[in-house]
Every structure is written in structure tokens, then in C-alpha cells.
Design a protein around this motif. Structure first.
Motif, short mmCIF file in Angstrom:
data_model
loop_
_atom_site.label_atom_id
_atom_site.label_comp_id
_atom_site.label_asym_id
_atom_site.label_seq_id
_atom_site.Cartn_x
_atom_site.Cartn_y
_atom_site.Cartn_z
N PHE A 148 3.22 -4.55 3.53
CA PHE A 148 4.13 -3.43 3.21
C PHE A 148 3.45 -1.90 3.13
CE2 PHE A 148 7.41 -0.90 1.25
CZ PHE A 148 8.27 -1.47 1.43
N VAL A 149 3.80 -0.99 3.80
CA VAL A 149 3.23 0.53 3.58
C VAL A 149 4.12 1.44 3.38
CG1 VAL A 149 1.72 2.13 4.62
CG2 VAL A 149 1.18 -0.27 5.09
N LEU A 150 3.88 2.32 2.34
CA LEU A 150 4.75 3.50 2.20
C LEU A 150 4.04 4.60 2.43
CD1 LEU A 150 7.30 4.86 1.28
CD2 LEU A 150 6.69 4.75 -0.91
N LEU A 151 4.39 5.33 3.31
CA LEU A 151 3.50 6.80 3.44
C LEU A 151 4.37 7.92 3.13
CD1 LEU A 151 2.55 6.00 7.42
CD2 LEU A 151 1.21 5.69 5.64
N ASP A 152 3.90 8.40 1.99
CA ASP A 152 4.62 9.52 1.55
C ASP A 152 3.75 10.53 1.05
OD1 ASP A 152 6.84 10.90 0.77
OD2 ASP A 152 7.15 10.05 -1.34
N TYR B 280 -0.29 10.89 8.17
CA TYR B 280 0.57 9.78 8.31
C TYR B 280 -0.10 9.12 9.42
CZ TYR B 280 4.80 10.64 5.64
OH TYR B 280 5.47 10.85 4.68
N ILE B 281 -0.27 9.48 10.48
CA ILE B 281 -0.94 8.65 11.53
C ILE B 281 -2.17 8.30 11.43
CG2 ILE B 281 -1.78 8.91 14.07
CD1 ILE B 281 0.56 10.85 14.83
N PRO B 282 -3.17 9.26 10.85
CA PRO B 282 -4.80 8.78 10.59
C PRO B 282 -4.75 7.49 9.41
CG PRO B 282 -4.66 11.01 10.66
CD PRO B 282 -3.33 10.69 10.82
N VAL C 132 0.93 -1.27 0.06
CA VAL C 132 -0.03 0.07 0.04
C VAL C 132 0.92 1.04 0.01
CG1 VAL C 132 -1.69 1.42 1.37
CG2 VAL C 132 -2.09 -1.11 1.03
N GLU C 133 0.42 2.16 -0.82
CA GLU C 133 1.36 3.43 -1.01
C GLU C 133 0.19 4.62 -0.68
OE1 GLU C 133 4.40 5.79 -3.76
OE2 GLU C 133 2.54 4.82 -4.73
N PHE C 134 0.68 5.15 0.18
CA PHE C 134 -0.22 6.60 0.45
C PHE C 134 0.47 7.78 -0.07
CE2 PHE C 134 -0.66 10.26 3.58
CZ PHE C 134 -1.65 11.06 3.00
N GLY C 135 0.07 8.43 -1.38
CA GLY C 135 0.90 9.50 -1.86
C GLY C 135 1.48 9.15 -3.16
N MET C 136 0.92 8.82 -4.25
CA MET C 136 1.59 8.35 -5.50
C MET C 136 2.28 9.57 -6.15
SD MET C 136 -0.25 6.79 -8.84
CE MET C 136 -1.20 8.40 -9.29
N SER C 137 1.72 10.64 -5.96
CA SER C 137 2.26 11.82 -6.99
C SER C 137 2.20 11.40 -8.42
CB SER C 137 3.45 12.30 -6.45
OG SER C 137 3.90 13.66 -7.19
N TYR C 138 3.37 11.45 -9.04
CA TYR C 138 3.71 11.15 -10.40
C TYR C 138 4.06 9.81 -10.64
CZ TYR C 138 2.34 15.68 -12.34
OH TYR C 138 1.85 17.07 -12.65
N GLY C 139 4.09 9.00 -9.57
CA GLY C 139 4.53 7.83 -9.63
C GLY C 139 6.17 7.04 -9.87
N ILE C 140 6.64 8.07 -9.19
CA ILE C 140 8.38 7.74 -9.08
C ILE C 140 8.33 6.35 -8.15
CG2 ILE C 140 10.46 8.20 -8.25
CD1 ILE C 140 10.11 10.95 -9.66
#
Length: 226
Positions: free
Chosen positions: A158-162, A168-170, A81-89
Motif C-alpha cells: 500500500f502506497v500513499l503519495l502526498d 510522485y513518478i520518481p 509506505v507514505e511519501f510526505g508525512m508532514s505533521y502526521g495527519i
């Protein structure tokens, strides 16, 4: 499972080079966005922020991307899981590792329609779209909805917070009921003052994590769900 790295696929390497080059103009893009913010702009509104900063890449560094790739190859998560894809880098690094593991998927979130459109084109061009699901809208709602739709057995490994640092906490709390034992949670930009509440949370033993700060670019906190 592949014995080579999809990051070296010319389609992926060229896409990353192109996006990292464009991200070098983020300071100028930020100034343009700041200059044209409408009267009454509310920086606490996630959608307004996403729309206002839609030109800005806000990428992870190349070293951070390789760290993410390496971690996923090592732990072989089924659901990333990714929080915050932006342009996908960052998403390309996650998806390349999932592809090379031979199994798994990436769920990523983004609120900017412009970024989603551009990222989907990139994922198609690089041959990685089939392992990436882009959830448009508020991650706090979209992620639980998507995971619940998969059934009660769906777990996150697996989680990426970005994304926005104040979320981030919520976002983590929303995912916690679905975190598998041993799941890795990676938070980017740990040197930012706005990330301090998150660091206090995951470093409190009562919350069930053990971790370490990794000194790459603006810092990454690597936490294991106990």
C-alpha cells in the motif's frame, strides 16, 4: 484484529482535531514563509522547500483520512509506505488502520526536521509510535535503503503519495520493483495541474496499473498494481 476503530481513541481523535484546527491557518503560514524566503531560494530543491514550508500542515482532508483507513482495513497490507508525512495527519489514519488489523507497519518519509520532531511526539502521545517508522531525508534514497535492509522478500502492499507532486513518478518508480501484485497506490491532490504527468503515467496500460479517481477533497487516484 480489533472490532473497533482506533480513530475513535480519545488520544487519536484529540490529536487529529488539534492538527486539523492548526491546518486551518495554512494560508497565513504560507504567506509568512513566502515573505521570509532567503535570496536565491531554489523551489526545485526538495530540502529547501521542506525547510521553508515547515510551518505548513498541507493535510489530507478528514474524509480522505477515513478513506485511507477504510482501504487499509479492507486490504490488510503488511507494509504501508507514505511519501510526505508532514505533521502526521495522514500517518495517524494509516497507523490506526494497521493497529486495528493486528499486523503491519507504516514507513513514512519527511525532510523537515521540525515536522519530524512534532510528529514523533504526536505518535508517542497517541500510542501509535510502535507501528510507525519515520525515515528522515530524501524518500528516493531512504525508502529503497529501508526496504532493502529488510531482505529480498520485502514487498510493499500500500502506497500513499502526498509529498512534492513533481516527485510522485520518481518515488513510484523507485518502489515498483518492490510492489506486491495487487498493491494499492493512492495519489492525493489529483486536481492539481502538477499531478497530471503522474496521472498520465498510471493511466497508461503499458505501465501496469488499473485505477479510478475518487472525488474526495482535491481528488485521489486509486491505482492497483496488476
Amino acid at each position: 484484529m480489533s472490532s473497533s476503530s482506533t480513530l475513535r481513541d480519545p488520544r487519536v481523535a484529540q490529536a487529529l482535531d488539534r492538527m486539523f484546527t492548526r491546518a486551518e491557518q495554512d494560508d497565513a503560514a504560507f504567506q509568512r514563509a513566502a515573505d521570509r524566503r532567503p535570496e536565491g531560494f531554489d523551489d526545485t530543491d526538495s530540502q529547501q522547500r521542506a525547510d521553508a514550508w515547515s510551518e505548513i500542515y498541507m493535510p489530507i482532508s478528514a474524509d480522505a483520512g477515513r478513506l485511507l483507513y477504510t482501504l487499509i482495513r479492507a486490504v490488510r497490507p503488511k507494509t504501508v509506505v507514505e511519501f510526505g508525512m508532514s505533521y502526521g495527519i495522514s500517518t495517524l489514519h494509516l497507523a490506526a488502520a494497521v493497529r486495528d488489523n493486528g499486523a503491519g507497519r507504516v514507513l513514512t518519509t519527511e525532510m523537515s526536521a521540525a515536522k519530524i520532531e512534532a510528529a514523533r511526539r504526536t505518535f508517542e502521545e497517541t500510542g501509535l509510535r510502535d507501528v510507525i517508522t519515520v525515515l528522515e531525508g530524501d524518500a528516493l534514497h531512504r525508502l529503497p535503503e529501508e526496504l532493502d535492509a529488510d531482505g529480498a522478500g520485502s514487498q510493499v502492499d500500500f502506497v500513499l503519495l502526498d509529498g512534492w507532486k513533481d516527485l510522485y513518478i520518481p518515488v513510484l518508480r523507485a518502489l515498483e520493483p518492490r510492489l506486491a501484485p495487487g498493491a494499492l497506490v493512492i495519489a492525493d491532490d489529483t486536481t492539481f495541474e502538477s499531478v497530471k504527468p503522474y496521472l498520465d503515467y498510471v493511466r497508461d496500460p503499458a505501465n501496469g496499473y488499473e485505477g479510478v479517481t475518487f472525488p474526495v477533497e482535491d481528488g485521489m487516484e486509486i491505482s492497483c498494481r496488476l
